[in-house]
Design an enzyme around this catalytic site. Structure first.
Site, mmCIF file in Angstrom:
data_model
loop_
_atom_site.group_PDB
_atom_site.id
_atom_site.type_symbol
_atom_site.label_atom_id
_atom_site.label_comp_id
_atom_site.label_asym_id
_atom_site.label_seq_id
_atom_site.Cartn_x
_atom_site.Cartn_y
_atom_site.Cartn_z
ATOM 1 N N GLY A 176 1.267 -1.298 -0.478
ATOM 2 C CA GLY A 176 0.289 -0.044 0.097
ATOM 3 C C GLY A 176 1.221 1.573 0.531
ATOM 4 N N PRO A 177 0.121 2.202 0.101
ATOM 5 C CA PRO A 177 1.206 3.530 0.045
ATOM 6 C C PRO A 177 1.736 4.084 1.303
ATOM 7 C CG PRO A 177 -1.470 4.130 -0.857
ATOM 8 C CD PRO A 177 -1.314 2.686 0.144
ATOM 9 N N PRO A 178 2.490 5.029 1.314
ATOM 10 C CA PRO A 178 2.737 4.910 2.364
ATOM 11 C C PRO A 178 2.031 5.482 3.765
ATOM 12 C CG PRO A 178 4.188 6.248 0.978
ATOM 13 C CD PRO A 178 3.602 5.503 -0.083
ATOM 14 N N GLY A 179 2.458 5.758 4.865
ATOM 15 C CA GLY A 179 1.418 6.092 6.060
ATOM 16 C C GLY A 179 -0.204 5.494 6.123
ATOM 17 N N VAL A 180 -0.153 4.311 5.764
ATOM 18 C CA VAL A 180 -1.355 3.224 6.093
ATOM 19 C C VAL A 180 -1.419 2.094 7.433
ATOM 20 C CG1 VAL A 180 -2.143 3.703 3.562
ATOM 21 C CG2 VAL A 180 -0.526 1.666 4.065
ATOM 22 N N GLY A 181 -0.262 2.415 7.630
ATOM 23 C CA GLY A 181 0.016 1.600 9.449
ATOM 24 C C GLY A 181 0.510 0.590 8.472
ATOM 25 N N LYS A 182 1.001 0.210 7.683
ATOM 26 C CA LYS A 182 2.141 -0.953 7.283
ATOM 27 C C LYS A 182 2.954 -1.714 8.651
ATOM 28 C CE LYS A 182 3.775 -0.331 3.224
ATOM 29 N NZ LYS A 182 2.833 1.525 3.479
ATOM 30 N N THR A 183 3.836 -0.702 8.676
ATOM 31 C CA THR A 183 4.311 -1.252 9.816
ATOM 32 C C THR A 183 4.015 -0.631 11.217
ATOM 33 O OG1 THR A 183 6.469 -0.041 8.814
ATOM 34 C CG2 THR A 183 6.569 -0.413 10.654
ATOM 35 N N LYS A 195 -8.315 4.947 -7.237
ATOM 36 C CA LYS A 195 -8.738 5.932 -8.293
ATOM 37 C C LYS A 195 -10.383 6.871 -7.839
ATOM 38 C CE LYS A 195 -6.437 3.494 -12.233
ATOM 39 N NZ LYS A 195 -6.706 3.121 -14.030
ATOM 40 N N SER A 254 -4.773 2.797 -19.175
ATOM 41 C CA SER A 254 -5.801 2.382 -18.910
ATOM 42 C C SER A 254 -6.440 4.072 -18.802
ATOM 43 C CB SER A 254 -5.775 2.820 -17.054
ATOM 44 O OG SER A 254 -5.409 3.610 -16.204
#
Length: 801
Positions: free
Chosen positions: A354-361, A719, A676
């Site tokens: 996912g994008p940075p800052g979504v809470g993966k770590t 999107k 697309s």
């Protein structure tokens, strides 16, 4: 009174009868020496108060100096002068005059010579004898004087000359020596040098004691080393070397016996210990074996954390730490459910993309807390050496085990949660490909027998729960095949508001030392902060903006301007500054040839404007905006389709003989690629050639074929999120993506009018302000447009757009 050329001295005092070499570099001093050599060869030597002064005047000089004779003068290549002078007699400085001579400017000193006083008597004789004896002791202890320096003074019978000779050889400060020089009474001078020597003797005696003590200690250490080496050699000869390394060998042997080693590890450890016993402990090879055994016995053989099986408690932990992210939470709870029933489950390999800052770590930490595992994180960003994963072979100097083994040793359990952070940032160079080294680690069928180059043993990683994080799927296909991909697409505006109210605001209030009630961020102000100051998929920038508000609020409180700060939509600009982004549509009015497309990037979805104009020409198409190869081909395909179907849309074929089309995608410095944007290209061209405006509140995405079919795209949720952020009301998506709407949050589906389309005609009917003529599509039109291209595969792979 007599005048002599003046030579100021730095850091030295010359006494009568003292011969000393000097290096002279100042122009006035060189001129004084040349004048002296041209005349009587006599010069006045006087010490400076401040050695750093380059041009001393009367206030920078002592009062008493020495009239000296220049014995020798030598000019050096660098411009300095080496001169040998001999002090003759004391003199008092009376006045200074500056004179200009052929040699240059020089200073003349007007001095009054001090005649030496002659004294005698028993007191003088006794003091002189004490001085000579004391100086003999001083010469023995001082390293700077010859051993027989004291005996040379015994021949001096004059008290004044003796005092001067001793003072010249003492390691005293300039001020102390100048005091001796200024003293006219020989007896007082003798007493002064006697007191200086007594102080120096005390220091020298202490230094000699320290040197002696250090020497004895070194001799003792060396003696003990040699005796120990002899003892070990004797024990080895007698065959009693089993305890040659004492307690260390015994401790290692006890560990090997008591630890739950695998059969292979126990055999390897025993063999290495046997080799260690026969080696000299100070040898390099013994150190290598000792380090190997430390690593091998430091691994958590048979040690496991007690895993939690309470599914409800795990769900509560995940919900408390993270809002939304339901798909990830469901996968973790499913894993725990299977583990609770079977008690054995090969560690799953989850990859959070996912994008940075979504809470993966931070989600990895929550999973560890929910499952009861130890948490260990290894950042793979920039790792480009295969040995970082597998370790170095022991044949190399300074070899180390890999990060997998090192972190297992650090956690102390064989079933931790191992977070491989930023796995898509792995590098690759001549030292190997670390992504390939991870294939064995991340394969549940193989990692039960993972081999580290350093240990050369099978390590069981099947109980380790591996969680990887990445911003994109730009990874080798073989590595992707071993992982279960879970996408974190980003947060909606409502989710960001909820996350900020639950976690971010309280976290920043605590981090900035604010007390309860001192800082309040109203919900409406928070929503404005999200809309006008952030444009991201995650919440990292939002957290920085909240921290910025907290800092400014704290400053106002400490400056006693306010006792509590409440941020409202009205005063938000005072704290956060000028709005950075515009919330709403990129265009407020319908325009000809301007289409709003939707793009996917690694940091989330973005609105993509497509602009088209006609210019005089011969039917060519020009593209700008740093388009990639796939997007450039998409433009050519769209142009061919529009030319073929032009009459059905009311476009006269003759226009292509008179006009060129120019397609531009703004933000020209940003690379863009992917198929697309095909429907947007066709819509922009048709709008330009027919003069019909495009609705500003409609956005679209989809790949187009030469027959006008709309094919599926990737990154639908990102999107749609971008469309919501941009204030779009209607979104046209491919019909094949209708199935993906099930996974789209309800508030997105309700906030947007999402219309699946299967053909370009449906797009034009909804996107253009007025329907075009002949919009009805038939199979005859498909024949007129040309044969369908041979297509292979299904949905398009997600690309940059």
């Amino acid at each position: 009174m007599t005048q002599y050329p003046l030579l100021p001295l730095r850091d030295i005092v010359v006494f009568p009868g003292m011969v000393v070499p000097l290096f002279v570099g100042r122009e006035k001093s060189v001129s004084a020496l040349e004048v002296a050599m041209a005349g009587s060869k006599e010069i006045f030597l006087l010490a400076q108060l401040d050695p750093g002064c380059d041009d001393p005047d009367r206030d920078d000089l002592y009062d008493t100096g020495v009239v000296a004779t220049v014995l020798q003068l030598l000019k050096l290549p660098d411009g300095t002068v080496r001169v040998l002078v001999e002090g003759q007699q004391r003199a008092e400085l009376k006045a200074l005059t500056v004179q200009t001579a052929n040699e240059g400017e020089l200073v003349l000193a007007e001095v009054e010579v001090v005649e030496p006083a002659e004294v005698s008597g028993p007191e003088i004789a006794g003091t002189m004898r004490s001085v000579v004896e004391q100086f003999g002791e001083y010469a023995k202890l001082s390293k700077k004087l010859p051993q027989d320096a004291g005996s040379q003074l015994g021949d001096i019978e004059d008290a004044g000359k003796l005092a001067d000779a001793v003072a010249a050889n003492l390691a005293a400060r300039v001020a102390e020596k100048q005091a001796v020089l200024a003293e006219g009474d020989p007896l007082k001078r003798l007493e002064m040098v006697l007191s200086f020597m007594e102080g120096e003797l005390g220091v020298l005696q202490v230094e000699r004691k320290i040197r002696g003590r250090v020497k004895r200690q070194m001799e003792k250490t060396q003696r003990e080393y040699y005796l120990n080496e002899q003892l070990k050699a004797i024990q080895s000869e007698l065959g009693g070397g089993d305890d040659g390394e004492g307690n260390e060998i015994a401790e290692l042997a006890e560990k090997i016996e008591t630890m739950k080693l695998s059969k292979e590890a126990r055999a390897k450890a025993t063999a290495e210990l046997k080799k260690l016993k026969t080696m000299q402990p100070m040898s390099a090879e013994a150190t290598v074996i000792r380090n190997y055994l430390d690593v091998l016995l430091g691994l958590p053989w048979g040690k496991k954390s007690k895993l939690k099986k309470d599914i409800a408690a795990a769900q509560a932990v995940l919900d408390a730490d993270h809002y939304a992210l339901d798909k990830v939470k469901d996968r973790i709870i499913e894993y725990l459910a299977v583990q609770a029933r079977t008690n054995k489950l090969k560690g799953p390999i989850l990859c959070l993309v996912g994008p940075p800052g979504v809470g993966k770590t931070s989600l990895g930490k929550s999973i560890a807390k929910a499952t009861g595992r130890q948490f260990v994180r290894q950042s793979l960003g920039g790792v480009r050496d295969e040995a970082e994963i597998r370790g170095h072979r022991r044949t190399y100097i300074g070899s180390l085990p890999g990060k997998i083994v090192t972190n297992l040793k650090k956690t102390g359990t064989s079933n931790p949660l191992f977070l491989l952070d930023e796995i898509d940032k792995l590098g690759q160079d001549f030292r190997g490909d670390p992504a390939s080294a991870l294939l064995e680690v991340l394969d549940p069928e193989q990692n039960a027998k993972f081999q580290d180059h350093y240990l050369e043993l099978d390590i069981d990683l099947s109980d380790v729960m591996f969680v990887c994080t990445a911003n994109s799927l730009n990874l080798p296909q073989a590595l992707l095949d071993r992982m279960e991909i879970i996408r974190l697409e980003g947060y909606t505006e409502d989710e960001k508001v909820e996350i900020a109210e639950r976690h971010l605001i309280a976290k920043q209030i605590e981090a900035h030392g604010l007390k309860k009630g001192e800082f309040t961020l109203e919900p409406a102000a928070l929503r404005d902060l999200i809309r006008y100051y952030t444009r991201e998929a995650g919440v990292r920038t939002l957290e920085r903006e909240i921290a910025r508000l907290a800092r400014k609020a704290l400053r106002r409180i400490l400056e006693k301007k306010d006792t509590a700060v409440t941020v409202t939509p009205e005063n938000l600009a005072d704290f956060a500054g000028v709005r950075k982004f515009r919330h709403g549509m990129s265009d407020d009015e319908n325009q000809v040839g301007a289409v709003t497309g939707l793009a996917w990037t690694e940091v989330g979805g973005e609105l993509l404007t497509i602009e088209s104009v006609t210019v005089p020409g011969k039917g060519a198409v020009k593209t700008t905006g740093k388009l990639g190869e796939v997007m450039s081909e998409s433009v050519q395909m769209a142009f061919s389709f529009v030319k073929a179907r032009g009459p059905q849309y009311g476009i006269k074929p003759s226009i292509f003989n008179r006009k060129d089309l120019h397609i531009h995608l703004p933000e020209g410095a940003v690379p863009k690629d992917g198929p697309s944007a095909g429907v947007g290209m066709v819509t922009a061209m048709v709008s330009t050639l027919t003069g019909i405006p495009v609705r500003a509140d409609v956005a679209m995405t989809g790949e187009v074929t030469l027959r006008g079919r709309v094919l599926a795209i990737g990154g639908l949720k990102e999107k749609l999120l971008a469309a919501m952020r941009g204030g779009i009301t209607t979104v046209l998506i491919p019909e094949e993506n209708r199935k993906d709407l099930v996974e789209i949050p309800a508030n997105i589906r309700e906030g947007l009018e999402i219309i699946p389309v299967s053909h370009v005609d449906e797009v034009l009917a909804r996107a253009l302000v007025a329907p075009t003529e002949a919009i009805e599509w038939t199979e005859a039109d498909e024949v007129a447009a040309g044969p369908a291209p041979a297509l292979t595969g299904g949905a398009a792979v997600p690309t940059a757009h």
